[in-house]
Scaffold this motif. Structure first.
Motif, PDB file in Angstrom:
ATOM      1  N   VAL A 276       0.839  -1.492  -0.194  1.00  0.00           N
ATOM      2  CA  VAL A 276      -0.606   0.141   0.258  1.00  0.00           C
ATOM      3  C   VAL A 276       0.951   1.289   0.141  1.00  0.00           C
ATOM      4  CG1 VAL A 276      -1.884   1.308   1.186  1.00  0.00           C
ATOM      5  CG2 VAL A 276      -1.759  -1.623   1.592  1.00  0.00           C
ATOM      6  N   VAL A 277       0.632   2.007  -1.125  1.00  0.00           N
ATOM      7  CA  VAL A 277       1.082   3.779  -1.081  1.00  0.00           C
ATOM      8  C   VAL A 277       0.645   4.865  -0.525  1.00  0.00           C
ATOM      9  CG1 VAL A 277       2.706   5.245  -2.384  1.00  0.00           C
ATOM     10  CG2 VAL A 277       2.952   2.785  -2.448  1.00  0.00           C
ATOM     11  N   VAL A 278       0.221   5.342   0.478  1.00  0.00           N
ATOM     12  CA  VAL A 278      -0.461   6.255   0.878  1.00  0.00           C
ATOM     13  C   VAL A 278       0.081   7.172   0.889  1.00  0.00           C
ATOM     14  CG1 VAL A 278      -1.867   7.095   2.977  1.00  0.00           C
ATOM     15  CG2 VAL A 278      -0.795   4.477   2.777  1.00  0.00           C
ATOM     16  N   ASN A 279      -0.509   7.969  -0.037  1.00  0.00           N
ATOM     17  CA  ASN A 279      -0.345   9.188  -0.421  1.00  0.00           C
ATOM     18  C   ASN A 279      -0.659  10.509   0.433  1.00  0.00           C
ATOM     19  OD1 ASN A 279       0.286  12.089  -2.065  1.00  0.00           O
ATOM     20  ND2 ASN A 279       0.002  10.965  -4.091  1.00  0.00           N
ATOM     21  N   VAL A 280       0.362  10.995   1.370  1.00  0.00           N
ATOM     22  CA  VAL A 280       0.012  12.400   2.021  1.00  0.00           C
ATOM     23  C   VAL A 280      -0.615  13.494   1.833  1.00  0.00           C
ATOM     24  CG1 VAL A 280       2.028  11.201   3.780  1.00  0.00           C
ATOM     25  CG2 VAL A 280       2.272  13.352   2.422  1.00  0.00           C
ATOM     26  N   ARG A 281      -0.175  13.674   0.616  1.00  0.00           N
ATOM     27  CA  ARG A 281      -1.037  15.075  -0.231  1.00  0.00           C
ATOM     28  C   ARG A 281      -2.140  15.320  -0.776  1.00  0.00           C
ATOM     29  NH1 ARG A 281       3.495  17.961  -1.263  1.00  0.00           N
ATOM     30  NH2 ARG A 281       2.113  19.863  -2.962  1.00  0.00           N
ATOM     31  N   LYS A 282      -3.388  15.597   0.036  1.00  0.00           N
ATOM     32  CA  LYS A 282      -4.491  15.617  -0.352  1.00  0.00           C
ATOM     33  C   LYS A 282      -5.027  17.155  -1.091  1.00  0.00           C
ATOM     34  CE  LYS A 282      -7.176  15.724   4.112  1.00  0.00           C
ATOM     35  NZ  LYS A 282      -8.100  14.817   3.986  1.00  0.00           N
ATOM     36  N   HIS A 283      -6.594  16.881  -1.712  1.00  0.00           N
ATOM     37  CA  HIS A 283      -7.099  17.014  -2.767  1.00  0.00           C
ATOM     38  C   HIS A 283      -8.022  18.217  -2.088  1.00  0.00           C
ATOM     39  CE1 HIS A 283      -4.947  15.774  -6.304  1.00  0.00           C
ATOM     40  NE2 HIS A 283      -5.369  14.481  -5.648  1.00  0.00           N
TER      41      HIS A 283
ATOM     42  N   GLU B  74      14.106  15.413   6.407  1.00  0.00           N
ATOM     43  CA  GLU B  74      14.294  16.125   5.117  1.00  0.00           C
ATOM     44  C   GLU B  74      14.993  16.215   4.001  1.00  0.00           C
ATOM     45  OE1 GLU B  74      16.044  21.299   5.947  1.00  0.00           O
ATOM     46  OE2 GLU B  74      16.052  19.408   6.828  1.00  0.00           O
ATOM     47  N   ASN B  75      14.546  16.837   3.191  1.00  0.00           N
ATOM     48  CA  ASN B  75      14.525  15.873   1.181  1.00  0.00           C
ATOM     49  C   ASN B  75      14.813  14.438   1.122  1.00  0.00           C
ATOM     50  OD1 ASN B  75      15.621  18.711   0.610  1.00  0.00           O
ATOM     51  ND2 ASN B  75      17.654  18.447   1.525  1.00  0.00           N
ATOM     52  N   VAL B  76      13.783  13.607   1.691  1.00  0.00           N
ATOM     53  CA  VAL B  76      13.510  12.343   1.550  1.00  0.00           C
ATOM     54  C   VAL B  76      11.939  12.600   0.823  1.00  0.00           C
ATOM     55  CG1 VAL B  76      12.621  10.600   2.430  1.00  0.00           C
ATOM     56  CG2 VAL B  76      14.662  11.804   2.923  1.00  0.00           C
ATOM     57  N   THR B  77      11.582  12.188  -0.057  1.00  0.00           N
ATOM     58  CA  THR B  77      10.049  11.590  -0.419  1.00  0.00           C
ATOM     59  C   THR B  77       9.038  11.317   0.221  1.00  0.00           C
ATOM     60  OG1 THR B  77       8.707  12.388  -2.338  1.00  0.00           O
ATOM     61  CG2 THR B  77      10.218  10.173  -2.107  1.00  0.00           C
ATOM     62  N   SER B  78       9.963   9.981   0.620  1.00  0.00           N
ATOM     63  CA  SER B  78       8.917   8.163   1.113  1.00  0.00           C
ATOM     64  C   SER B  78       9.258   7.682   2.570  1.00  0.00           C
ATOM     65  CB  SER B  78       8.295   7.374   0.393  1.00  0.00           C
ATOM     66  OG  SER B  78       9.575   7.231  -0.404  1.00  0.00           O
ATOM     67  N   THR B  79       8.237   7.233   3.151  1.00  0.00           N
ATOM     68  CA  THR B  79       9.677   6.470   3.931  1.00  0.00           C
ATOM     69  C   THR B  79       8.649   5.171   4.093  1.00  0.00           C
ATOM     70  OG1 THR B  79       9.728   6.143   6.737  1.00  0.00           O
ATOM     71  CG2 THR B  79       8.326   6.640   5.830  1.00  0.00           C
ATOM     72  N   ASN B  80       9.417   3.997   4.522  1.00  0.00           N
ATOM     73  CA  ASN B  80       8.701   2.610   4.454  1.00  0.00           C
ATOM     74  C   ASN B  80       8.443   2.185   5.864  1.00  0.00           C
ATOM     75  OD1 ASN B  80       7.566  -0.276   4.631  1.00  0.00           O
ATOM     76  ND2 ASN B  80      10.122  -1.406   4.014  1.00  0.00           N
ATOM     77  N   LEU B  81       7.414   2.284   6.137  1.00  0.00           N
ATOM     78  CA  LEU B  81       6.628   1.731   7.790  1.00  0.00           C
ATOM     79  C   LEU B  81       7.226  -0.356   8.068  1.00  0.00           C
ATOM     80  CD1 LEU B  81       3.200   3.830   8.174  1.00  0.00           C
ATOM     81  CD2 LEU B  81       5.499   3.908   8.704  1.00  0.00           C
TER      82      LEU B  81
END
Lengths: 138, 197
Positions: free
Chosen positions: B118-125, B182-189
């Motif tokens: 699952v890739v969850v986008n943190v950017r909401k519309h 900083e300057n990291v676009t994603s993280t793996n939980l």
């Protein structure tokens, strides 16, 4: 004789300048002011039609009265009907916006426009979104 | 006597400080960012935008793990610092070519381990923006997931039964920290096995 001619020429020139200045004073004027009534947000490059009303407005600030002189048949002909356009900025982020409402500035008007949190605005991309929404509904 | 009063006062002050630091106000305007195409920024900063995780729901049958077979896991609800992000489905899986499948109860299962990415986008519309106040709010809260530590909770997700119906699975015990760098676009939980009762 020659001196008289020079005198007449000077008098005619002075009369011409006087008449021209009278004519220019006769032109009607109108004034517009814009107030930024939005907390914590700066407005920039505020314009009305082709007129640049103010460069920047901090929260609560009102622009100086911008004067438009009526030149009938020329570029500046009153009345002018237009939206107010500006950039809303916070830090590095900025968005271009226009008021949905059109305002009319006529001769001798003193138009005062307040941009409040309730002011209805639009961005050019809104049209694209509406088109997309319509095609999705189809 | 004075010492006792001072000590009591100090403890009361400490308790108050702890209470204040734990209040919900600390969570600010929300641990997510917005995706609004009309907003322009000249900044080249790389912003944190997604969280990756792997969910592995299973049943226990005769002392053996049987993993739920479905084409995708749906409606994963994830909250960061109490702010719920958009519901997300997992990647689709090719279930046709899975081996050792069998039906247990209402579910299709397999003894081979299955993980649903699952890739969850943190950017909401944001909702429709129509007023100056809405645009101003958005600009003020455009990026709120700054580098730092956050608490992430996987609240629930839907699994599919053999007949294709959705069934909600609540996961109140799935909480973990997220480090936004900083300057990291994603993280793996990481991978989470969830037992279905």
């Amino acid at each position: 004789m020659k001196a008289n001619k020079i005198k007449n020429a000077i008098a005619a020139t002075a009369l011409f300048i006087f008449v021209m200045s009278l004519m220019s004073c006769d032109n009607d004027k109108a004034h517009i002011r814009v107030m930024n009534a939005l907390p914590n947000i700066q407005l920039k490059y505020i314009s009305f039609d082709d007129y640049s009303v103010a460069y920047s407005l901090l929260p609560g600030e009102t622009s100086d009265a911008y004067e438009i002189v009526d030149y009938p048949g020329g570029e500046n002909e009153l009345p002018v009907t237009s939206v107010v356009k500006f950039y809303m900025t916070k830090g590095d982020n900025q968005v271009y916006l226009e008021t949905k409402e059109k305002f009319t500035l006529d001769k001798d008007d003193n138009l005062f426009i307040r941009i409040t949190p309730e002011t209805e605005l639009t961005n050019g991309l809104d049209w694209g979104r509406q088109t997309l929404k319509l095609s999705e509904e189809e | 006597m004075k010492k006792k009063t001072a000590l009591f006062g100090f403890i009361a002050l400490l308790a108050f400080a702890v209470f204040v630091s734990c209040s919900t106000d600390d969570y600010g305007n929300g641990a997510y960012s917005y995706d609004e195409p009309s907003i322009y920024s000249p900044s080249d900063d790389i912003l944190f935008s997604e969280v990756l995780l792997f969910i592995s729901p299973y049943l226990e049958s005769e002392g053996q793990k049987q993993y739920i077979v479905m084409d995708s896991l749906c409606n994963l609800s994830l909250a960061v610092n109490k702010m719920t992000w958009d519901l997300t489905d997992s990647y689709f899986l090719d279930t046709l070519h899975l081996h050792n499948k069998k039906t247990i109860g209402a579910y299709r299962t397999t003894s081979d381990e299955i993980v649903y990415p699952v890739v969850v986008n943190v950017r909401k519309h944001p909702d429709n923006l129509t007023t100056a106040g809405q645009y101003a709010d958005l600009l003020l809260n455009y990026v709120s997931l700054w580098p730092g530590s956050y608490v992430c909770q996987i609240k629930s997700f839907d699994i599919k039964t053999a007949s294709g119906e959705l069934e909600k699975v609540y996961t109140p015990n799935l909480a973990m920290p997220i480090e936004v760098k900083e300057n990291v676009t994603s993280t793996n939980l990481g991978t989470f096995e969830v037992r279905i009762d």
